[in-house]
Design a protein around this motif. Sequence first.
Motif, PDB file in Angstrom:
ATOM      1  N   GLN A  81       0.824  -1.219   0.000  1.00  0.00           N
ATOM      2  CA  GLN A  81       0.000   0.000   0.000  1.00  0.00           C
ATOM      3  C   GLN A  81       0.861   1.273   0.000  1.00  0.00           C
ATOM      4  O   GLN A  81       0.625   2.192  -0.794  1.00  0.00           O
ATOM      5  CB  GLN A  81      -0.903   0.010   1.240  1.00  0.00           C
ATOM      6  N   ASP A  82       1.853   1.316   0.881  1.00  0.00           N
ATOM      7  CA  ASP A  82       2.624   2.548   1.052  1.00  0.00           C
ATOM      8  C   ASP A  82       3.466   2.877  -0.173  1.00  0.00           C
ATOM      9  O   ASP A  82       3.411   3.992  -0.692  1.00  0.00           O
ATOM     10  CB  ASP A  82       3.523   2.433   2.291  1.00  0.00           C
ATOM     11  N   ASP A  84       3.705   5.057  11.848  1.00  0.00           N
ATOM     12  CA  ASP A  84       3.433   3.631  11.856  1.00  0.00           C
ATOM     13  C   ASP A  84       3.429   3.094  13.280  1.00  0.00           C
ATOM     14  O   ASP A  84       4.130   3.592  14.138  1.00  0.00           O
ATOM     15  CB  ASP A  84       4.519   2.916  11.023  1.00  0.00           C
ATOM     16  N   ASP A  95      -0.590   8.775   9.070  1.00  0.00           N
ATOM     17  CA  ASP A  95      -0.963   7.449   9.554  1.00  0.00           C
ATOM     18  C   ASP A  95      -1.683   6.749   8.394  1.00  0.00           C
ATOM     19  O   ASP A  95      -1.840   7.325   7.308  1.00  0.00           O
ATOM     20  CB  ASP A  95      -1.817   7.529  10.824  1.00  0.00           C
ATOM     21  N   LYS A  96      -2.114   5.497   8.613  1.00  0.00           N
ATOM     22  CA  LYS A  96      -2.654   4.725   7.479  1.00  0.00           C
ATOM     23  C   LYS A  96      -3.917   5.367   6.880  1.00  0.00           C
ATOM     24  O   LYS A  96      -4.130   5.292   5.673  1.00  0.00           O
ATOM     25  CB  LYS A  96      -2.967   3.294   7.905  1.00  0.00           C
ATOM     26  N   SER A  97      -4.739   6.006   7.706  1.00  0.00           N
ATOM     27  CA  SER A  97      -5.950   6.608   7.127  1.00  0.00           C
ATOM     28  C   SER A  97      -5.566   7.762   6.195  1.00  0.00           C
ATOM     29  O   SER A  97      -6.166   7.969   5.142  1.00  0.00           O
ATOM     30  CB  SER A  97      -6.921   7.072   8.220  1.00  0.00           C
ATOM     31  N   TRP A 156      -4.445   6.345   2.881  1.00  0.00           N
ATOM     32  CA  TRP A 156      -5.619   6.064   2.031  1.00  0.00           C
ATOM     33  C   TRP A 156      -6.144   7.352   1.409  1.00  0.00           C
ATOM     34  O   TRP A 156      -6.536   7.381   0.238  1.00  0.00           O
ATOM     35  CB  TRP A 156      -6.726   5.388   2.845  1.00  0.00           C
ATOM     36  N   THR A 194       0.056  -6.062   1.216  1.00  0.00           N
ATOM     37  CA  THR A 194       0.651  -5.544   2.443  1.00  0.00           C
ATOM     38  C   THR A 194       0.774  -6.654   3.495  1.00  0.00           C
ATOM     39  O   THR A 194       1.597  -6.580   4.392  1.00  0.00           O
ATOM     40  CB  THR A 194      -0.234  -4.405   3.013  1.00  0.00           C
ATOM     41  N   ARG A 210      -3.758  -1.786   8.124  1.00  0.00           N
ATOM     42  CA  ARG A 210      -4.309  -1.354   6.838  1.00  0.00           C
ATOM     43  C   ARG A 210      -5.832  -1.197   6.928  1.00  0.00           C
ATOM     44  O   ARG A 210      -6.398  -0.217   6.464  1.00  0.00           O
ATOM     45  CB  ARG A 210      -3.925  -2.393   5.766  1.00  0.00           C
ATOM     46  N   GLY A 224      -6.939   1.731   9.197  1.00  0.00           N
ATOM     47  CA  GLY A 224      -6.730   2.983   8.474  1.00  0.00           C
ATOM     48  C   GLY A 224      -7.828   3.224   7.447  1.00  0.00           C
ATOM     49  O   GLY A 224      -8.341   4.334   7.304  1.00  0.00           O
TER      50      GLY A 224
END
Length: 224
Positions: A15-16, A128, A165-167, A170, A188, A207, A210
């Motif tokens: 994802q990242d 993270d 952060d993960k959200s 996205w 991921t 993931r 987020g």
Amino acid sequence: MKHRNAVLVCFSGGQDSTTCLFWAKKYFEKVETVCFTYGQKHSLETEIAGKIADDANVPFQLLDISLLSQLAPNSLTDFSIKMDNEKPENSYPNTFVPGRNMIFLTFAAVLARSKGIFDIVTGVSEADYSGYPDCRDTFIRSLNVSLNLAMDEQFVIHTPLMNRDKSKVWQLADELGVFDLIRTQTLTCYNGIPAEGCGHCPACKLRRQGLETYLLGKNKNLLL
Ligand code: ZN
């Protein structure tokens, strides 16, 4: 010849780094990727990375640095090590591979230089959950200086996800128009299952949490 409009993305098909790839495509004219294999349990990871790069129409180069796993046993490469699901108190989970980002970025810089490229992108984030030391901004800045001194060049390491952060990752994917691509095509999961993954490993949980946070916020905004 030096290209200041070209960039090399450290790319794993997750994802990242996929979000970083499309960030790079937005801001640089010429984008290339480098993917590292170091004996990960799931070879599908590199296949997926290659496919995403192909679809995005950017060159993809795979570098084998298996030595890393010999030197630093970890649960991503060694089936006999049971993966930590939580961060142990006062230490890092055994998904931490000591030196990994330092080695990735150093090899990326050497490779980039050979191509006349001096801008490098990495998807590390300080926000993270596990707080790996080689994902921190201080380390990246320090390595950037060291690479410049080591090769007498002016590299710039870009970290578009550093404070996200993960959200927020996205959210960036959505802004870049690749939300669905990242949701359905990236890998991921520590258990090697693409897209939504196994659902229970630390990477999947992070993931999904987020994603839920991002979608919740987005829906709220739509209702306002
Ligand atoms: Zn998983």
